[in-house]
Design an enzyme around this catalytic site. Sequence first.
Site, PDB file in Angstrom:
ATOM      1  N   ARG A 133      48.257  37.082  27.529  1.00  0.00           N
ATOM      2  CA  ARG A 133      48.209  38.063  28.616  1.00  0.00           C
ATOM      3  C   ARG A 133      47.335  39.259  28.254  1.00  0.00           C
ATOM      4  O   ARG A 133      47.627  40.403  28.600  1.00  0.00           O
ATOM      5  CB  ARG A 133      49.621  38.558  28.989  1.00  0.00           C
ATOM      6  CG  ARG A 133      50.581  37.472  29.415  1.00  0.00           C
ATOM      7  CD  ARG A 133      50.160  36.846  30.721  1.00  0.00           C
ATOM      8  NE  ARG A 133      51.080  35.786  31.132  1.00  0.00           N
ATOM      9  CZ  ARG A 133      50.859  34.934  32.136  1.00  0.00           C
ATOM     10  NH1 ARG A 133      49.738  35.018  32.820  1.00  0.00           N
ATOM     11  NH2 ARG A 133      51.724  34.003  32.449  1.00  0.00           N
ATOM     12  N   ASP A 149      43.097  39.940  28.006  1.00  0.00           N
ATOM     13  CA  ASP A 149      41.770  39.344  28.099  1.00  0.00           C
ATOM     14  C   ASP A 149      40.879  39.668  26.911  1.00  0.00           C
ATOM     15  O   ASP A 149      40.127  38.807  26.430  1.00  0.00           O
ATOM     16  CB  ASP A 149      41.085  39.753  29.413  1.00  0.00           C
ATOM     17  CG  ASP A 149      40.976  41.255  29.601  1.00  0.00           C
ATOM     18  OD1 ASP A 149      41.588  42.015  28.834  1.00  0.00           O
ATOM     19  OD2 ASP A 149      40.282  41.687  30.556  1.00  0.00           O
ATOM     20  N   THR A 160      39.369  49.774  20.183  1.00  0.00           N
ATOM     21  CA  THR A 160      40.409  49.493  21.172  1.00  0.00           C
ATOM     22  C   THR A 160      39.781  48.674  22.292  1.00  0.00           C
ATOM     23  O   THR A 160      38.554  48.549  22.370  1.00  0.00           O
ATOM     24  CB  THR A 160      40.995  50.803  21.732  1.00  0.00           C
ATOM     25  OG1 THR A 160      42.112  50.504  22.570  1.00  0.00           O
ATOM     26  CG2 THR A 160      39.964  51.600  22.524  1.00  0.00           C
ATOM     27  N   SER A 161      40.625  48.113  23.153  1.00  0.00           N
ATOM     28  CA  SER A 161      40.099  47.243  24.212  1.00  0.00           C
ATOM     29  C   SER A 161      39.032  47.940  25.039  1.00  0.00           C
ATOM     30  O   SER A 161      38.044  47.326  25.460  1.00  0.00           O
ATOM     31  CB  SER A 161      41.231  46.789  25.131  1.00  0.00           C
ATOM     32  OG  SER A 161      42.169  46.004  24.431  1.00  0.00           O
ATOM     33  N   ARG A 164      27.521  33.961  50.408  1.00  0.00           N
ATOM     34  CA  ARG A 164      26.620  33.976  51.562  1.00  0.00           C
ATOM     35  C   ARG A 164      25.465  34.967  51.444  1.00  0.00           C
ATOM     36  O   ARG A 164      24.348  34.661  51.861  1.00  0.00           O
ATOM     37  CB  ARG A 164      27.398  34.321  52.842  1.00  0.00           C
ATOM     38  CG  ARG A 164      28.288  33.217  53.349  1.00  0.00           C
ATOM     39  CD  ARG A 164      29.051  33.659  54.596  1.00  0.00           C
ATOM     40  NE  ARG A 164      28.182  33.933  55.740  1.00  0.00           N
ATOM     41  CZ  ARG A 164      27.714  33.009  56.575  1.00  0.00           C
ATOM     42  NH1 ARG A 164      28.006  31.742  56.359  1.00  0.00           N
ATOM     43  NH2 ARG A 164      26.960  33.357  57.592  1.00  0.00           N
ATOM     44  N   SER A 179      42.826  49.055  36.393  1.00  0.00           N
ATOM     45  CA  SER A 179      42.094  47.857  36.004  1.00  0.00           C
ATOM     46  C   SER A 179      41.854  46.881  37.152  1.00  0.00           C
ATOM     47  O   SER A 179      40.707  46.527  37.450  1.00  0.00           O
ATOM     48  CB  SER A 179      42.832  47.142  34.863  1.00  0.00           C
ATOM     49  OG  SER A 179      42.152  45.965  34.492  1.00  0.00           O
ATOM     50  N   SER A 189      22.687  32.704  70.617  1.00  0.00           N
ATOM     51  CA  SER A 189      24.017  32.488  71.182  1.00  0.00           C
ATOM     52  C   SER A 189      24.226  31.000  71.397  1.00  0.00           C
ATOM     53  O   SER A 189      23.311  30.289  71.834  1.00  0.00           O
ATOM     54  CB  SER A 189      24.163  33.239  72.520  1.00  0.00           C
ATOM     55  OG  SER A 189      25.325  32.820  73.208  1.00  0.00           O
ATOM     56  N   HIS A 233      22.305  62.197  73.148  1.00  0.00           N
ATOM     57  CA  HIS A 233      23.496  61.672  73.835  1.00  0.00           C
ATOM     58  C   HIS A 233      23.226  60.276  74.396  1.00  0.00           C
ATOM     59  O   HIS A 233      23.895  59.823  75.310  1.00  0.00           O
ATOM     60  CB  HIS A 233      23.952  62.608  74.957  1.00  0.00           C
ATOM     61  CG  HIS A 233      23.996  64.048  74.567  1.00  0.00           C
ATOM     62  ND1 HIS A 233      25.078  64.628  73.941  1.00  0.00           N
ATOM     63  CD2 HIS A 233      23.068  65.033  74.666  1.00  0.00           C
ATOM     64  CE1 HIS A 233      24.825  65.903  73.701  1.00  0.00           C
ATOM     65  NE2 HIS A 233      23.602  66.169  74.116  1.00  0.00           N
TER      66      HIS A 233
END
Length: 483
Positions: free
Chosen positions: A82, A84, A108-109, A14, A331, A286, A156
């Site tokens: 398992r 990614d 490494t990942s 949206r 993660s 409205s 106020h």
Amino acid sequence: MSTYDKYESPLTSRYASAEMAKLFSSATRFYTWRKLWLNLAIAEKELGLVGITDEAIEEMKTQLILNAADFETAAVEEKKRRHDVMAHVHAFGLVAPKAAGIIHLGATSCYVTDNGDLIILRDALDLVIEKIVRVIDCLARFSNEFKDLATLGFTHFQPAQLTTVGKRATLWIQELLWDLRNISRARDDLGFRGVKGTTGTQASFLTLFEGDHKKVEALDRRVTELSGFKQTYPVTGQTYSRKVDVDVLNTLSSFGATAHKVATDIRLLASLKEIEEPFEKDQIGSSAMAYKRNPMRCERICSLARHLMILSQDALMTSSVQWLERTLDDSANRRISLPEAFLTADILLTTLQNVSEGLVVYPKVIARHIAQELPFMATENIIMAIVKKGGDRQICHEEIRVLSHQAARKVKVEGGENDLIERIKKTEYFQLIWEELDSLLDPKSFIGRAPQQVDQFLAEHVYPALRPYQNLLSVEKQAILNV
């Protein structure tokens, strides 16, 4: 299953801009991973690592952008493994077979996940900075245009000393300038994780380069350079410190507070019919009350600002529970909190710009409200004028007190207009200053240095802050809302 049969985040479906939504898309994320693997291979080859051919490099360059088949391949592989990162190593290797054996070499990942996140955070911060600059510019022009227009001040949410419409806007701008400073600082402080290995020791790369520490250091510098960063974090565990996410999200959450304050002020002024956000010709306020002009844009800002303000808590808690060199409980949280923070900030800025560009001011309503309250505010000036003519301050005070209470009863009990000045004009005691009443009631004599403050603030603080962005601001870019 169609898109109508499953939940979609309204942040992207949206509200968010196409640019920010794309930055946090899967296409951008996995393109960035492939580019990081390419940068690593280029740097390793430049430093003499054998087995990385020119053909492999060229093949990787031609396959950086993923197509639908690549995504499907990776999805199937991730479901099986398992993991990614390894799923995308596999998918990349299938389309760049000459490079398959050297993709992710020594890494490494977190080489792709963390460095990829830092690249996206950097680009997202740049987009946020661009948008906040545009909002400041819009409000600066508004402030300058209405710097002389007297209006009731409120403390106020009760009528107080007069200010000007433009001076009030400087209060919004000042907070936005602080947000620009904080976000720019977070962007400039952002570093690169670089090539640090599984626990941050670079052991795998030291092995690859047969114990040559200089080459490992050079590799880190070269990959950082190829990825568009000037600095790396000098030490890391497996990940870059999640304290970095805290610094980034804190600045965005702080901006959320600013956005909420600005939008709330406009909502309050709209209820007084003094200022309104833009209202389009065919817009409906409205479903039941056809006459209504609800401040829906500012209400949306307040609603989403509350969400943005709490997201820094995710970063704080995640940072606090990263055990030793790292744990994976960061993660899933970061996959949600980081994109949502930037998407929400983006939406707020687009909406704020849209509101700022179309603010409508009603000077006659403002003047009527001043006229209702100014007689009470002018009583001190009237007392001083009487004393200057030789009157007694205490007697004058009592005369004014009695008439003020009579006028207040007229307003509060009888629902009439404030007739204090008419009462003064009919009271013989005040005859000495009857001819001065108009000048004593001139609203401009009650606004102090508000116009001069606006001029000084714009000249000394706003324009210098916007000066580095003149090229950006020279290209007009209106804020268009999807809904």
